[in-house]
Design a protein around this motif. Structure first.
Motif, PDB file in Angstrom:
ATOM      1  N   TYR A  70       0.835  -1.205   0.000  1.00 23.12           N
ATOM      2  CA  TYR A  70       0.000   0.000   0.000  1.00 23.12           C
ATOM      3  C   TYR A  70       0.873   1.258   0.000  1.00 23.12           C
ATOM      4  CZ  TYR A  70      -3.058   3.692   1.598  1.00 23.12           C
ATOM      5  OH  TYR A  70      -3.730   4.890   1.698  1.00 23.12           O
ATOM      6  N   ALA A  71       1.888   1.271   0.857  1.00 19.09           N
ATOM      7  CA  ALA A  71       2.759   2.445   0.966  1.00 19.09           C
ATOM      8  C   ALA A  71       3.477   2.718  -0.344  1.00 19.09           C
ATOM      9  CB  ALA A  71       3.768   2.251   2.091  1.00 19.09           C
ATOM     10  N   LEU A  72       3.954   1.684  -0.989  1.00 18.75           N
ATOM     11  CA  LEU A  72       4.667   1.869  -2.259  1.00 18.75           C
ATOM     12  C   LEU A  72       3.709   2.280  -3.372  1.00 18.75           C
ATOM     13  CD1 LEU A  72       7.076  -1.186  -2.029  1.00 18.75           C
ATOM     14  CD2 LEU A  72       7.647   1.229  -1.685  1.00 18.75           C
ATOM     15  N   ASP A  73       2.534   1.664  -3.427  1.00 12.53           N
ATOM     16  CA  ASP A  73       1.553   1.999  -4.457  1.00 12.53           C
ATOM     17  C   ASP A  73       1.030   3.421  -4.324  1.00 12.53           C
ATOM     18  OD1 ASP A  73       1.796  -0.546  -5.493  1.00 12.53           O
ATOM     19  OD2 ASP A  73      -0.119  -1.269  -4.672  1.00 12.53           O
ATOM     20  N   ASN A  74       0.957   3.913  -3.083  1.00 17.42           N
ATOM     21  CA  ASN A  74       0.384   5.233  -2.822  1.00 17.42           C
ATOM     22  C   ASN A  74       1.427   6.289  -2.499  1.00 17.42           C
ATOM     23  OD1 ASN A  74      -2.688   4.833  -2.860  1.00 17.42           O
ATOM     24  ND2 ASN A  74      -1.887   3.071  -1.746  1.00 17.42           N
ATOM     25  N   ASP A  75       2.695   5.950  -2.716  1.00 23.96           N
ATOM     26  CA  ASP A  75       3.804   6.883  -2.522  1.00 23.96           C
ATOM     27  C   ASP A  75       3.753   7.567  -1.148  1.00 23.96           C
ATOM     28  OD1 ASP A  75       6.170   8.085  -3.312  1.00 23.96           O
ATOM     29  OD2 ASP A  75       5.160   9.792  -4.238  1.00 23.96           O
ATOM     30  N   PHE A  78       5.949   9.518   4.461  1.00 24.20           N
ATOM     31  CA  PHE A  78       6.251   9.741   5.876  1.00 24.20           C
ATOM     32  C   PHE A  78       5.898   8.514   6.694  1.00 24.20           C
ATOM     33  CE2 PHE A  78       5.216  13.825   3.960  1.00 24.20           C
ATOM     34  CZ  PHE A  78       6.383  14.519   4.203  1.00 24.20           C
ATOM     35  N   GLY A  79       6.663   8.278   7.735  1.00 23.88           N
ATOM     36  CA  GLY A  79       6.365   7.213   8.666  1.00 23.88           C
ATOM     37  C   GLY A  79       6.929   5.870   8.264  1.00 23.88           C
ATOM     38  N   VAL A  80       6.710   4.909   9.144  1.00 28.20           N
ATOM     39  CA  VAL A  80       7.130   3.530   8.920  1.00 28.20           C
ATOM     40  C   VAL A  80       5.927   2.770   8.391  1.00 28.20           C
ATOM     41  CG1 VAL A  80       7.974   1.419  10.012  1.00 28.20           C
ATOM     42  CG2 VAL A  80       8.855   3.637  10.739  1.00 28.20           C
ATOM     43  N   TRP A  81       6.093   2.150   7.248  1.00 28.75           N
ATOM     44  CA  TRP A  81       5.037   1.359   6.606  1.00 28.75           C
ATOM     45  C   TRP A  81       5.648   0.020   6.217  1.00 28.75           C
ATOM     46  CZ3 TRP A  81      -0.023   2.966   5.459  1.00 28.75           C
ATOM     47  CH2 TRP A  81      -0.306   4.305   5.732  1.00 28.75           C
ATOM     48  N   GLY A  82       4.999  -1.065   6.595  1.00 27.39           N
ATOM     49  CA  GLY A  82       5.484  -2.384   6.215  1.00 27.39           C
ATOM     50  C   GLY A  82       6.878  -2.686   6.715  1.00 27.39           C
ATOM     51  N   GLY A  83       7.260  -2.035   7.796  1.00 26.16           N
ATOM     52  CA  GLY A  83       8.570  -2.278   8.385  1.00 26.16           C
ATOM     53  C   GLY A  83       9.705  -1.471   7.795  1.00 26.16           C
ATOM     54  N   LEU A  84       9.394  -0.583   6.855  1.00 24.57           N
ATOM     55  CA  LEU A  84      10.439   0.232   6.230  1.00 24.57           C
ATOM     56  C   LEU A  84      10.231   1.715   6.532  1.00 24.57           C
ATOM     57  CD1 LEU A  84      10.787  -1.415   2.699  1.00 24.57           C
ATOM     58  CD2 LEU A  84      12.062  -1.914   4.780  1.00 24.57           C
ATOM     59  N   SER A  85      11.331   2.404   6.756  1.00 24.43           N
ATOM     60  CA  SER A  85      11.286   3.853   6.982  1.00 24.43           C
ATOM     61  C   SER A  85      11.133   4.578   5.646  1.00 24.43           C
ATOM     62  CB  SER A  85      12.584   4.306   7.657  1.00 24.43           C
ATOM     63  OG  SER A  85      13.669   4.164   6.752  1.00 24.43           O
ATOM     64  N   GLU A  86      10.985   5.891   5.723  1.00 22.49           N
ATOM     65  CA  GLU A  86      10.873   6.697   4.500  1.00 22.49           C
ATOM     66  C   GLU A  86      12.079   6.486   3.597  1.00 22.49           C
ATOM     67  OE1 GLU A  86      11.070   8.417   7.559  1.00 22.49           O
ATOM     68  OE2 GLU A  86       9.149   9.440   7.810  1.00 22.49           O
ATOM     69  N   LYS A  87      13.270   6.542   4.200  1.00 22.49           N
ATOM     70  CA  LYS A  87      14.508   6.395   3.424  1.00 22.49           C
ATOM     71  C   LYS A  87      14.613   5.015   2.791  1.00 22.49           C
ATOM     72  CE  LYS A  87      17.159   9.701   6.114  1.00 22.49           C
ATOM     73  NZ  LYS A  87      18.291   9.885   7.031  1.00 22.49           N
ATOM     74  N   GLU A  88      14.216   3.993   3.525  1.00 19.35           N
ATOM     75  CA  GLU A  88      14.290   2.628   3.001  1.00 19.35           C
ATOM     76  C   GLU A  88      13.307   2.413   1.849  1.00 19.35           C
ATOM     77  OE1 GLU A  88      15.677   0.260   7.007  1.00 19.35           O
ATOM     78  OE2 GLU A  88      13.575   0.871   6.798  1.00 19.35           O
ATOM     79  N   ARG A  89      12.119   2.997   1.961  1.00 20.51           N
ATOM     80  CA  ARG A  89      11.142   2.880   0.855  1.00 20.51           C
ATOM     81  C   ARG A  89      11.626   3.647  -0.370  1.00 20.51           C
ATOM     82  NH1 ARG A  89       7.790   3.964   5.010  1.00 20.51           N
ATOM     83  NH2 ARG A  89       7.154   5.967   4.163  1.00 20.51           N
TER      84      ARG A  89
END
Length: 97
Positions: A70-75, A78-89
């Motif tokens: 969801y986080a990747l599809d919706n760009d 901010f925040g931690v999504w699916g275990g990854l930080s903003e920088k990691e995503r």
């Protein structure tokens, strides 16, 4: 001009219903998310704060992959999504191109 001849609130309601129909993804998975039971403070920390606790909670979450997708599809930026930080995503997006 149309608003002038429409009952009050009709155009806005039609607009909001259209937006909801077009843009609302299936978010039922969020009800099962551990973060929904924990609170947003861990997952949206102040800049420079640790995300270690959020990542620990994500690591235990049964729907972690749906969250990350969801986080990747919706760009989500901010925040931690699916275990990854903003920088990691961001890095994941760069390497997957």
């Amino acid at each position: 001009m149309i608003e002038r001849f429409s009952p009050t609130g009709t155009i806005l309601r039609m607009h909001l219903e259209t937006i909801a129909t077009i843009t609302s993804p299936d978010l039922d998975w969020q009800q099962e998310a551990l973060c929904a039971q924990t609170g947003a403070d861990f997952f949206f920390p102040e800049p420079g704060s640790s995300v270690r606790e959020a990542k620990r909670i994500c690591g235990l979450c049964p729907i972690r992959s749906a969250c990350l997708e969801y986080a990747l599809d919706n760009d989500e930026r901010f925040g931690v999504w699916g275990g990854l930080s903003e920088k990691e995503r961001l890095e994941l997006r760069r390497t997957s191109r």
